[in-house]
Design an enzyme around this catalytic site. Structure first.
Site, PDB file in Angstrom:
ATOM      1  N   LEU A  12      -1.557  -5.609   8.715  1.00  0.00           N
ATOM      2  CA  LEU A  12      -0.936  -6.489   7.943  1.00  0.00           C
ATOM      3  C   LEU A  12       0.231  -5.514   7.298  1.00  0.00           C
ATOM      4  CD1 LEU A  12      -4.170  -8.153   6.675  1.00  0.00           C
ATOM      5  CD2 LEU A  12      -2.579  -9.045   8.139  1.00  0.00           C
ATOM      6  N   PRO A  13       0.973  -6.472   6.615  1.00  0.00           N
ATOM      7  CA  PRO A  13       2.617  -6.090   6.130  1.00  0.00           C
ATOM      8  C   PRO A  13       2.373  -5.281   4.847  1.00  0.00           C
ATOM      9  CG  PRO A  13       2.766  -8.425   6.654  1.00  0.00           C
ATOM     10  CD  PRO A  13       1.409  -8.102   6.654  1.00  0.00           C
ATOM     11  N   THR A  62      -0.125  -0.114   7.159  1.00  0.00           N
ATOM     12  CA  THR A  62       0.306   0.885   6.155  1.00  0.00           C
ATOM     13  C   THR A  62       0.155   0.246   4.857  1.00  0.00           C
ATOM     14  OG1 THR A  62       2.168   1.696   7.866  1.00  0.00           O
ATOM     15  CG2 THR A  62       2.734   2.118   5.300  1.00  0.00           C
ATOM     16  N   LYS A  96       0.287   8.648   6.730  1.00  0.00           N
ATOM     17  CA  LYS A  96       1.286   7.602   6.995  1.00  0.00           C
ATOM     18  C   LYS A  96       2.453   7.583   6.345  1.00  0.00           C
ATOM     19  CE  LYS A  96       3.854   4.866   9.551  1.00  0.00           C
ATOM     20  NZ  LYS A  96       3.376   3.495   9.610  1.00  0.00           N
ATOM     21  N   LYS A 110       9.354  -1.373   1.285  1.00  0.00           N
ATOM     22  CA  LYS A 110       8.091  -1.421   0.718  1.00  0.00           C
ATOM     23  C   LYS A 110       7.315  -0.188   1.082  1.00  0.00           C
ATOM     24  CE  LYS A 110       4.954  -2.419   3.493  1.00  0.00           C
ATOM     25  NZ  LYS A 110       3.673  -1.726   4.212  1.00  0.00           N
TER      26      LYS A 110
END
Length: 311
Positions: A64-65, A94, A172, A241
């Site tokens: 998911l974003p 992420t 990450k 983001k």
């Protein structure tokens, strides 16, 4: 294995397809039902909600974003509560350790539902090829149990168990932060060099022959130098983001983030200039404008004869 998969975007759609090809029983969900057409044609089942996707699953994978959407899907969407005891939630987004901790505290702990954070690297091309690098955070047992599932989506030689829950998210974020810093630093160097009169190919070859050489200059930059490709498969909105999450993490940990904060500002400036959907390497365009030329090599396969190829 019975697998629920939520998030069929640029990355997730390929990852879910590989799981189906590997013979797993896959149920998929996305906010856009049309995104599941190829998966249903391959035999996947459709779930109308996150909770339905999680029901009866041995593994629930989310791709998911943003951390907020992860929490929305798991908590407000009911996926966490729907997972049966013994299930393993694998979040490949992420995201942040804090978001996963909130999900665990509210809906997983005490119910026998385990979790593994396993964000990925390799962009859409790696997802399509089933060759992603995966950074997993969780217990040894959960990593071992999840490994066959992860191997269906990633390069087995590059699936790394990096530590306890939360470590995968952190690795990450640090990877992205350093890579975005390479984008900005390299762009600044190229802009100064070519504006001072050095041939672009000569400058790149000289950098590669020096202690300043990097995989970014050697490989990643070539998409721009050869094809003018700023990698639209990963949007500036997501890059900004990720940078914001990394800078926030540094501040929460009491680590100085002056350089990282500046890189984030430059990325946000590029997003304002080039749009939220522009490619993740769009900040290069800011420096091309300063240099008065696009960074392109006429024949990127040939190193200039006058380059100094010695350290």
């Amino acid at each position: 294995m019975r697998i629920g998969f939520i998030g069929l975007g640029n990355m997730g759609r390929h990852m879910a397809r590989h799981l189906i090809h590997a013979g797993h029983l896959v149920t998929v969900h996305d906010t856009r039902p049309e995104a599941a057409a190829e998966h249903l044609a391959l035999g996947a089942r459709w779930a109308d909600s996150p909770a339905t996707c999680a029901e009866g699953a041995e593994f629930l994978i989310t791709m998911l974003p943003t951390p907020r959407i992860v929490e929305d899907v798991l908590l407000r969407g009911g996926a966490a509560e729907a997972l049966p005891p013994g299930a393993l939630w694998i979040d490949m987004s992420t995201s942040t350790p804090a978001a996963a901790d909130r999900v665990a505290a509210e809906a997983l702990d005490g119910r026998g539902v385990r979790r593994l954070d396993a964000p990925v690297s390799g962009m859409a091309r790696g997802a399509e090829a089933g060759a992603l690098q995966i950074f997993a955070g969780g217990t040894d047992d959960d990593f071992r149990i999840a490994l066959p599932v992860l191997e269906a989506m990633g390069d087995p030689d590059r699936i790394l168990h990096v530590g306890p829950p939360g470590a995968g998210y952190t690795v990450k974020l640090m990877l992205n932060l350093l890579w975005f810093s390479h984008v900005v630093a390299t762009s600044e160097v190229l802009a100064m060099g070519v504006k001072a009169g050095v041939d672009l190919g000569t400058l790149r070859s000289s950098l590669l022959a020096s202690p300043a050489a990097s995989s970014f200059v050697e490989k990643d930059l070539m998409s721009i130098l050869a094809d003018g490709d700023y990698d639209d498969s990963f949007a500036m909105a997501l890059a900004c983001k990720d940078l914001g999450l990394a800078v926030d993490l540094g501040r929460d940990l009491g680590v100085s983030t002056e350089l990282s904060a500046l890189v984030e500002q430059i990325y946000r400036r590029s997003k304002a200039h080039h749009g939220e959907l522009a490619g993740e390497m769009s900040p290069v365009r800011l420096y091309e404008a300063l240099a008065g030329q696009e960074f392109r090599l006429p024949d990127p396969t040939i190193a200039p004869a006058d380059a100094t190829l010695a350290v």
